[in-house]
Scaffold this motif. Structure first.
Motif, PDB file in Angstrom:
ATOM      1  N   PRO A 224      16.887  36.602 -66.362  1.00 17.33           N
ATOM      2  CA  PRO A 224      16.453  35.498 -67.212  1.00 17.33           C
ATOM      3  C   PRO A 224      14.934  35.400 -67.304  1.00 17.33           C
ATOM      4  CG  PRO A 224      17.212  34.676 -65.088  1.00 17.33           C
ATOM      5  CD  PRO A 224      17.535  36.139 -65.119  1.00 17.33           C
TER       6      PRO A 224
ATOM      7  N   THR B 277       8.568  41.438 -64.637  1.00 17.85           N
ATOM      8  CA  THR B 277       7.250  42.037 -64.825  1.00 17.85           C
ATOM      9  C   THR B 277       6.492  42.077 -63.502  1.00 17.85           C
ATOM     10  OG1 THR B 277       7.181  41.289 -67.122  1.00 17.85           O
ATOM     11  CG2 THR B 277       5.075  41.822 -66.103  1.00 17.85           C
ATOM     12  N   THR B 278       6.645  41.031 -62.705  1.00 14.68           N
ATOM     13  CA  THR B 278       5.958  40.971 -61.402  1.00 14.68           C
ATOM     14  C   THR B 278       6.418  42.110 -60.492  1.00 14.68           C
ATOM     15  OG1 THR B 278       5.928  38.568 -61.666  1.00 14.68           O
ATOM     16  CG2 THR B 278       5.340  39.421 -59.503  1.00 14.68           C
TER      17      THR B 278
ATOM     18  N   GLN C  22      13.472  35.931 -72.246  1.00 14.06           N
ATOM     19  CA  GLN C  22      13.714  34.740 -73.054  1.00 14.06           C
ATOM     20  C   GLN C  22      14.908  34.961 -73.979  1.00 14.06           C
ATOM     21  OE1 GLN C  22       9.994  32.385 -74.240  1.00 14.06           O
ATOM     22  NE2 GLN C  22       9.158  34.421 -73.899  1.00 14.06           N
TER      23      GLN C  22
ATOM     24  N   LYS D  47      12.142  35.208 -55.640  1.00 13.52           N
ATOM     25  CA  LYS D  47      11.516  33.910 -55.371  1.00 13.52           C
ATOM     26  C   LYS D  47      12.139  33.233 -54.160  1.00 13.52           C
ATOM     27  CE  LYS D  47      10.287  33.223 -60.242  1.00 13.52           C
ATOM     28  NZ  LYS D  47       9.962  32.284 -61.303  1.00 13.52           N
TER      29      LYS D  47
ATOM     30  N   ASP E  22      10.718  32.648 -51.568  1.00 14.58           N
ATOM     31  CA  ASP E  22       9.675  31.852 -50.908  1.00 14.58           C
ATOM     32  C   ASP E  22       9.677  30.391 -51.357  1.00 14.58           C
ATOM     33  OD1 ASP E  22       8.889  33.125 -53.445  1.00 14.58           O
ATOM     34  OD2 ASP E  22       6.983  32.047 -53.188  1.00 14.58           O
TER      35      ASP E  22
ATOM     36  N   ALA F 287      14.103  38.979 -52.265  1.00 13.14           N
ATOM     37  CA  ALA F 287      12.742  39.406 -52.545  1.00 13.14           C
ATOM     38  C   ALA F 287      11.806  38.253 -52.849  1.00 13.14           C
ATOM     39  CB  ALA F 287      12.731  40.373 -53.735  1.00 13.14           C
TER      40      ALA F 287
HETATM   41  N1  LIG Z   1       6.808  31.805 -56.092  1.00 10.68           N
HETATM   42  C1  LIG Z   1       7.122  32.952 -56.680  1.00 10.68           C
HETATM   43  N2  LIG Z   1       6.731  33.188 -57.942  1.00 10.68           N
HETATM   44  C2  LIG Z   1       7.056  34.364 -58.510  1.00 10.68           C
HETATM   45  C3  LIG Z   1       7.794  35.360 -57.805  1.00 10.68           C
HETATM   46  N3  LIG Z   1       7.969  36.407 -58.638  1.00 10.68           N
HETATM   47  C4  LIG Z   1       7.363  36.093 -59.805  1.00 10.68           C
HETATM   48  N4  LIG Z   1       6.813  34.870 -59.735  1.00 10.68           N
HETATM   49  C5  LIG Z   1       6.064  34.156 -60.784  1.00 10.68           C
HETATM   50  O1  LIG Z   1       6.939  33.839 -61.837  1.00 10.68           O
HETATM   51  C6  LIG Z   1       6.254  33.883 -63.090  1.00 10.68           C
HETATM   52  C7  LIG Z   1       6.986  34.742 -64.089  1.00 10.68           C
HETATM   53  O2  LIG Z   1       6.993  36.078 -63.635  1.00 10.68           O
HETATM   54  P1  LIG Z   1       7.189  37.317 -64.633  1.00 10.68           P
HETATM   55  O3  LIG Z   1       7.240  38.529 -63.772  1.00 10.68           O
HETATM   56  O4  LIG Z   1       6.198  37.284 -65.714  1.00 10.68           O
HETATM   57  O5  LIG Z   1       8.629  36.992 -65.220  1.00 10.68           O
HETATM   58  P2  LIG Z   1       9.499  37.858 -66.223  1.00 10.68           P
HETATM   59  O6  LIG Z   1      10.853  37.949 -65.615  1.00 10.68           O
HETATM   60  O7  LIG Z   1       8.834  39.132 -66.535  1.00 10.68           O
HETATM   61  O8  LIG Z   1       9.559  36.897 -67.502  1.00 10.68           O
HETATM   62  P3  LIG Z   1       9.822  37.309 -69.061  1.00 10.68           P
HETATM   63  O9  LIG Z   1       8.867  38.391 -69.380  1.00 10.68           O
HETATM   64  O10 LIG Z   1       9.599  36.107 -69.860  1.00 10.68           O
HETATM   65  O11 LIG Z   1      11.238  37.753 -69.125  1.00 10.68           O
HETATM   66  C8  LIG Z   1       4.866  34.389 -62.789  1.00 10.68           C
HETATM   67  O12 LIG Z   1       4.001  33.284 -62.733  1.00 10.68           O
HETATM   68  C9  LIG Z   1       5.003  35.020 -61.424  1.00 10.68           C
HETATM   69  O13 LIG Z   1       3.809  34.981 -60.692  1.00 10.68           O
HETATM   70  C10 LIG Z   1       8.192  35.076 -56.462  1.00 10.68           C
HETATM   71  O14 LIG Z   1       8.844  35.862 -55.780  1.00 10.68           O
HETATM   72  N5  LIG Z   1       7.839  33.856 -55.958  1.00 10.68           N
END
Ligand SMILES: Nc1nc2c(ncn2[C@@H]2O[C@H](COP(=O)(O)OP(=O)(O)OP(=O)(O)O)[C@@H](O)[C@H]2O)c(=O)[nH]1
Ligand SMILES: [Mg+2]
Lengths: 197, 163
Positions: free
Chosen positions: A20, A26-27, A82, A142, A144, A168
């Motif tokens: 989702p 991406t992270t 999204q 997430k 944490d 993770a």
């Molecule tokens: N606290 C926390 N924040 C996280 C973690 N992993 C990612 N984030 C935060 O979550 C937000 C979204 O992360 P993205 O990696 O951009 O999410 P995505 O899944 O690629 O989102 P879309 O591209 O819209 O599908 C960012 O601000 C990250 O820093 C985590 O393990 N813990």
């Protein structure tokens, strides 16, 4: 679909990170990119909106080293999470060899995870791919955060097939390589099965 | 229904490379890349050193996939040629045989007309080679005993991650 090049002695496979919006796909790739030697990875490409939401895909080519004299390359992709980018998600799934489903552990994203994994199976079927034929693993990301749902609860809702799953925190990198290793193993085992069969 | 795995052998690889080398000369283009629909680079020739070919492959496949999606929306079969004009360099992307993507980069020393003409001929030749490869794949050549993956062990896989 994996690509074996006998001439260049390399094998290329495609792994897609699905999940989702904002779950951390991406992270995951960014962490892998930053933690890998320059020789073992190519440039990371992000087709993103101005607010850094994935618009089409992220792409990171990795070289995992040699197996039996063949260079083993993994091409990592993320989909845009999204809901309204569904058409793009379908395109990215084409030719997939393995999937990492990234779940957002936060309580308020519980339903979004379920919706997304069902959407993933639907989209695979729509591409003519039998979901059972594609290896996948699940990452509960997430961990944490204080509002993280207990893993057993996530597992019961998402891991119906009992696939390998990993906790993770992609932001700090915890569990990121374990997840990657988990899917890489399944993909390579699948290749072996295909070769034997 | 899974599409068969793309397997490239020495013999076909050399044939492909010589087609691309002739094409780069005859079309006066700077460089040529051959990419599979899933974004894997198959071959390249010409002046490709300062271009990140892996990135180029993934982006062109994404480009073809996106326009293919658009074509479907309009009830078109597929757009088989994409052309982008830059200030210095132009890029000509064409779908060969609905299977592989041929990318030519050229500047003012060539022209769209010449590129089109040469691409058509080379495309037909490439299509024949990929037909042959497809047949081999369907007959299971390369699977089984001579696949490098038939005998990999769990240790082999674990070794990949030993840093
Ligand atoms: N606290 C926390 N924040 C996280 C973690 N992993 C990612 N984030 C935060 O979550 C937000 C979204 O992360 P993205 O990696 O951009 O999410 P995505 O899944 O690629 O989102 P879309 O591209 O819209 O599908 C960012 O601000 C990250 O820093 C985590 O393990 N813990
Ligand atoms: Mg993203």
């Amino acid at each position: 679909m994996s690509f074996i090049n006998y001439s260049a002695r390399e094998i290329n496979t495609k792994v897609v990170y699905y999940g989702p919006g904002l779950c951390g796909k991406t992270t995951n790739l960014q962490y892998i990119f930053n933690a890998t030697n320059e020789g073992a990875r190519g440039k990371m490409i992000s087709l993103a909106t101005e607010t850094e939401r994935t618009l089409f895909f992220d792409f990171l080519p990795l070289n995992l080293g040699q197996i039996r004299g063949f260079n083993t390359r993994f091409h990592l992709y993320t989909v845009p999470g999204q809901v309204f980018y569904d058409a793009s998600r379908k395109l990215i799934l084409k030719g997939v060899d393995g999937i990492v489903f990234v779940a957002d552990s936060q309580r308020e994203r519980f339903d979004a995870n379920i919706e997304s994994i069902e959407n993933m199976f639907d989209n695979l079927r729509e591409q003519g791919i039998d979901p059972k034929s594609v290896p996948y693993v699940i990452q509960y990301n997430k961990r944490d955060l204080p509002n993280a749902v207990p893993v057993q609860e996530l597992r019961a809702a998402l891991n119906k097939d009992n696939v390998p799953d990993f906790e993770a925190c992609a932001q700090s990198g915890e569990g990121v390589f374990e997840t990657l290793k988990g899917i890489a193993k399944l993909v390579l085992q699948k290749l072996r099965e295909g070769a034997a069969g | 229904m899974h599409e068969p795995q793309l397997v490239m052998y020495e013999e076909e690889f050399h044939k492909i490379n010589s087609i691309l080398e002739r094409l780069v000369r005859e079309s006066n283009s700077k460089s040529i890349f051959l990419v599979d629909r899933n974004g894997q680079l198959i071959a390249h020739t010409g002046d490709t050193e300062h271009i990140d070919s892996t990135a180029l492959a993934s982006l062109t496949a994404g480009n073809i996939a996106a326009t293919g999606g658009l074509a479907k929306l309009l009830g078109e079969n597929e757009f088989t040629v994409l052309f982008h004009e830059g200030e210095r360099d132009n890029i000509h992307i064409s779908l060969v045989h609905r299977k592989v993507i041929l990318v030519l980069i050229f500047d003012e020393r060539s022209s769209l007309g010449l590129v089109r003409l040469r691409v058509k001929k080379a495309g037909d030749e490439l299509a024949r080679i990929f037909d042959g490869l497809l047949q081999k794949a369907e007959q299971g050549v390369g699977a089984g005993a001579d696949s490098p993956f038939a005998e990999i062990t769990d240790d082999d896989i674990d070794n990949l991650f030993r840093d």
